[in-house]
Design a protein around this motif. Structure first.
Motif, PDB file in Angstrom:
ATOM      1  N   PHE A 151       8.734  -2.100   1.796  1.00 27.30           N
ATOM      2  CA  PHE A 151       7.866  -2.952   0.984  1.00 27.30           C
ATOM      3  C   PHE A 151       8.232  -4.428   1.158  1.00 27.30           C
ATOM      4  O   PHE A 151       9.408  -4.790   1.253  1.00 27.30           O
ATOM      5  CB  PHE A 151       7.998  -2.575  -0.496  1.00 27.30           C
ATOM      6  CG  PHE A 151       7.603  -1.158  -0.801  1.00 27.30           C
ATOM      7  CD1 PHE A 151       6.282  -0.826  -1.054  1.00 27.30           C
ATOM      8  CD2 PHE A 151       8.563  -0.148  -0.832  1.00 27.30           C
ATOM      9  CE1 PHE A 151       5.920   0.476  -1.337  1.00 27.30           C
ATOM     10  CE2 PHE A 151       8.207   1.162  -1.113  1.00 27.30           C
ATOM     11  CZ  PHE A 151       6.882   1.475  -1.359  1.00 27.30           C
ATOM     12  N   ASP A 470      -4.130   0.933  -3.272  1.00 30.59           N
ATOM     13  CA  ASP A 470      -4.229   0.246  -1.983  1.00 30.59           C
ATOM     14  C   ASP A 470      -4.746  -1.171  -2.237  1.00 30.59           C
ATOM     15  O   ASP A 470      -5.927  -1.466  -2.035  1.00 30.59           O
ATOM     16  CB  ASP A 470      -5.156   1.022  -1.048  1.00 30.59           C
ATOM     17  CG  ASP A 470      -5.150   0.467   0.369  1.00 30.59           C
ATOM     18  OD1 ASP A 470      -4.375  -0.470   0.636  1.00 30.59           O
ATOM     19  OD2 ASP A 470      -5.934   0.969   1.209  1.00 30.59           O
ATOM     20  N   ASP A 472      -4.135  -4.044  -0.720  1.00 26.63           N
ATOM     21  CA  ASP A 472      -4.518  -4.847   0.445  1.00 26.63           C
ATOM     22  C   ASP A 472      -5.484  -4.127   1.379  1.00 26.63           C
ATOM     23  O   ASP A 472      -5.787  -4.616   2.470  1.00 26.63           O
ATOM     24  CB  ASP A 472      -3.279  -5.300   1.215  1.00 26.63           C
ATOM     25  CG  ASP A 472      -2.424  -4.114   1.677  1.00 26.63           C
ATOM     26  OD1 ASP A 472      -2.813  -2.954   1.412  1.00 26.63           O
ATOM     27  OD2 ASP A 472      -1.358  -4.346   2.281  1.00 26.63           O
ATOM     28  N   ASP A 478       0.292   0.611  -2.316  1.00 25.28           N
ATOM     29  CA  ASP A 478       1.131  -0.504  -2.728  1.00 25.28           C
ATOM     30  C   ASP A 478       1.541  -0.329  -4.188  1.00 25.28           C
ATOM     31  O   ASP A 478       1.004   0.512  -4.910  1.00 25.28           O
ATOM     32  CB  ASP A 478       0.373  -1.816  -2.546  1.00 25.28           C
ATOM     33  CG  ASP A 478      -0.215  -1.954  -1.146  1.00 25.28           C
ATOM     34  OD1 ASP A 478       0.553  -1.862  -0.179  1.00 25.28           O
ATOM     35  OD2 ASP A 478      -1.444  -2.130  -1.032  1.00 25.28           O
ATOM     36  N   LEU A 507       4.217  -7.948  -6.578  1.00 34.35           N
ATOM     37  CA  LEU A 507       3.480  -7.061  -5.676  1.00 34.35           C
ATOM     38  C   LEU A 507       4.420  -6.581  -4.580  1.00 34.35           C
ATOM     39  O   LEU A 507       5.070  -7.380  -3.904  1.00 34.35           O
ATOM     40  CB  LEU A 507       2.291  -7.797  -5.058  1.00 34.35           C
ATOM     41  CG  LEU A 507       1.530  -7.030  -3.972  1.00 34.35           C
ATOM     42  CD1 LEU A 507       0.902  -5.759  -4.528  1.00 34.35           C
ATOM     43  CD2 LEU A 507       0.477  -7.918  -3.316  1.00 34.35           C
ATOM     44  N   THR A 509       4.061  -4.826  -1.295  1.00 35.22           N
ATOM     45  CA  THR A 509       3.094  -4.409  -0.282  1.00 35.22           C
ATOM     46  C   THR A 509       3.740  -3.412   0.663  1.00 35.22           C
ATOM     47  O   THR A 509       4.786  -3.685   1.258  1.00 35.22           O
ATOM     48  CB  THR A 509       2.585  -5.623   0.507  1.00 35.22           C
ATOM     49  OG1 THR A 509       1.984  -6.552  -0.397  1.00 35.22           O
ATOM     50  CG2 THR A 509       1.560  -5.199   1.542  1.00 35.22           C
ATOM     51  N   ASN A 510       3.110  -2.271   0.805  1.00 38.13           N
ATOM     52  CA  ASN A 510       3.640  -1.177   1.617  1.00 38.13           C
ATOM     53  C   ASN A 510       3.348  -1.448   3.090  1.00 38.13           C
ATOM     54  O   ASN A 510       2.202  -1.660   3.483  1.00 38.13           O
ATOM     55  CB  ASN A 510       2.973   0.134   1.179  1.00 38.13           C
ATOM     56  CG  ASN A 510       3.679   1.357   1.705  1.00 38.13           C
ATOM     57  OD1 ASN A 510       4.429   1.293   2.677  1.00 38.13           O
ATOM     58  ND2 ASN A 510       3.427   2.487   1.069  1.00 38.13           N
TER      59      ASN A 510
END
Length: 513
Positions: A151, A470, A472, A478, A507, A509-510
């Motif tokens: 992440f 999701d 993004d 995420d 946040l 983000t994956n």
């Protein structure tokens, strides 16, 4: 529980929040004369404690808390609830007059003793003699790697606020809008670029939402601080009132419980000393059906647990009678209540969800307990993340425990897209020696083993709430964390540990490395 020290239950959340034992007055019983021998006294104290405590909730062992906490916090409150006033301050000393009237009507603290002073002293001594001198710490914390490389962390600031007070994070995947509730009554919508799209202001903190095609709904708690006042309101997004005078509601769901083709509304009213779990037939405010009339309804899921074609309710109850409760749908608007898992009243249940960990077709339970805004604000070695596996007959056995002080929420998803369920967990209700461990990513390695990771960016907040989705739009899941910092003093505690920035959101983000 459980009280969220003048803030959420979050969470509630809250949460929490809110673990003051709730003892329903019981009729006095006639006991045989008890010996004055010390060992016999201890035995009789145990018998009395089990008789009176276990009549209202699962019996709490003296070993769960230290002597000082029992003596100065929990036992005085129990005395009030048994009608014992001698030697203790008034139970109403910190309430305003209107609150006092409501509590007296509810008969929370009986005016007349339910047991004798002699009996009470035996209970008191039993707990003090058998409790540990100091709180039991977690002897071994699983190794938590300092960086979850899967992440990328991004802090998000909304407007110019001195303290983040996020009470809700909800993602509308259809419209790609991220909704953020604030304890000051604001509701924000962030677009797919995480820029402010719209802002609304309500009378109190938004704590839950239901997304609809026409006019989404916003559930506002009324009072973040524990109270008997019924100030919670369910609004439409444009501020029209759907329901009012709710007792500190914290979550809601819609489902057609009676198969009449209309969606019914189910609301968890956490309350304080009093609360409810109820549903409205067809969403009609005039068709109220009460499932429970006690405080602590925190979160529910609606599933056909017994696979008989009817929707059942699975509910997390905090406060004294902590546990996961099963309301089996019998048809014709009738439900049968039973307990799937229960706990002593100091465990601090904070969240749960139903997921099938082993892919056997039966729903298991992912549970967190860590609500510590109550009478016993000491570190508890039984706080953490738990998995209870379903044996196929809706009987649940704990198979996994990850210790984490102050755990507020955990969500199970296949974050790394390898076919099994990983876990994201957060801590809110305690001061951590390593604040970055307020977020923990548990990567599923198989055979009931999880590797634990965190991220340095998680040190920048106290995480009351969390959402996944999701964000993004790249096809993976995420994570978004919401921070609630109660006071400048709490912020200074983090600053002294090297924290410099306090965003409302974080946040994660994956990137699926």
């Amino acid at each position: 529980m459980k009280k969220l020290i003048v803030l959420f239950c979050f969470v509630i959340f809250i949460t929490a929040l809110f673990a003051i034992p709730f003892l329903t007055p019981i009729k006095p019983v006639v006991l045989k004369t008890l010996s004055t021998d010390l060992n016999q006294d201890k035995e009789s104290g145990a018998s009395l404690a089990k008789l009176y405590c276990a009549s209202c909730h699962l019996f709490p062992s003296p070993s769960l808390l230290d002597q000082t906490t029992w003596k100065n916090k929990v036992l005085p409150n129990m005395a009030w609830r048994l009608g014992i006033r001698a030697g203790y301050a008034s139970p109403y000393h910190d309430m305003d007059s209107s609150e006092v009237r409501l509590v007296k009507v509810a008969n929370i603290y009986p005016n007349n003793p339910i047991i004798s002073i002699t009996q009470w002293k035996k209970i008191f001594n039993y707990y003090i003699i058998n409790a540990p001198k100091d709180p039991k710490s977690i002897k071994f914390l699983p190794l938590i790697q300092k960086r979850a490389s899967q992440f990328i962390a991004q802090p998000i600031f909304i407007e110019d606020k001195e303290l983040p007070k996020t009470t809700m994070v909800k993602f509308d995947s259809i419209h790609s809008l991220l909704y953020i509730g604030d304890a000051r009554g604001e509701l924000y919508a962030l677009n797919s670029r995480l820029k402010l799209d719209h802002k609304w202001v309500y009378p109190s903190a938004p704590v839950d939402m239901h997304f609809q095609s026409s006019n989404s709904e916003v559930l506002c708690i009324g009072s973040v601080a524990p109270t008997e006042k019924k100030e919670g309101v369910l609004f439409t997004l444009d501020s029209s009132i759907i329901l009012s005078t709710l007792a500190r509601p914290v979550s809601m769901e819609y489902a057609d419980l009676n198969a009449d083709g209309k969606l019914d509304l189910i609301i968890c009213e956490f309350g304080n000393h009093t609360g409810k779990l109820k549903w409205y037939d067809g969403g009609d405010r005039l068709k109220e059906n009460i499932l429970l009339s006690r405080p602590g309804a925190r979160k529910l899921e609606i599933v056909d647990l017994n696979k008989d074609g009817k929707l059942d309710l699975i509910v997390l109850m905090a406060q004294a009678q902590e546990g996961i409760y099963y309301f089996e749908n019998l048809g014709k608007n009738k439900f049968k209540e039973s307990v799937l898992i229960n706990f002593p009243p100091v465990y601090g249940l904070s969240y749960f969800e139903l997921v099938d960990f082993n892919k056997d077709g039966f729903l298991d339970i992912l549970l967190t307990n860590g609500d510590n805004w109550d009478l016993s604000r000491v570190k508890k070695n039984f706080h953490g993340v738990r998995i209870f596996m379903n044996n196929g007959r809706n009987q649940f056995t704990q198979t996994f425990f990850f210790p984490l002080y102050g755990t507020s929420k955990a969500l199970a998803r296949d974050f790394d897209d390898d076919g099994d369920l990983d876990i994201a967990a957060i801590s809110f209700y305690d001061e951590l020696e390593k604040p970055e461990e307020g977020f923990v990513y548990l990567k599923n390695m198989g055979n009931n083993y999880f590797e634990a990771f965190s991220t340095p960016a998680a040190a920048n907040g106290k995480w009351l709430t969390m959402e996944v989705g999701d964000i993004d739009k790249d096809g993976d899941i995420d994570i978004i964390l919401g921070s609630f910092i109660y006071s400048i003093a709490e912020m200074m505690g983090l600053i002294n540990k090297g924290v410099e920035h306090f965003p409302q959101l974080l946040l994660l983000t994956n990137i699926k490395k």
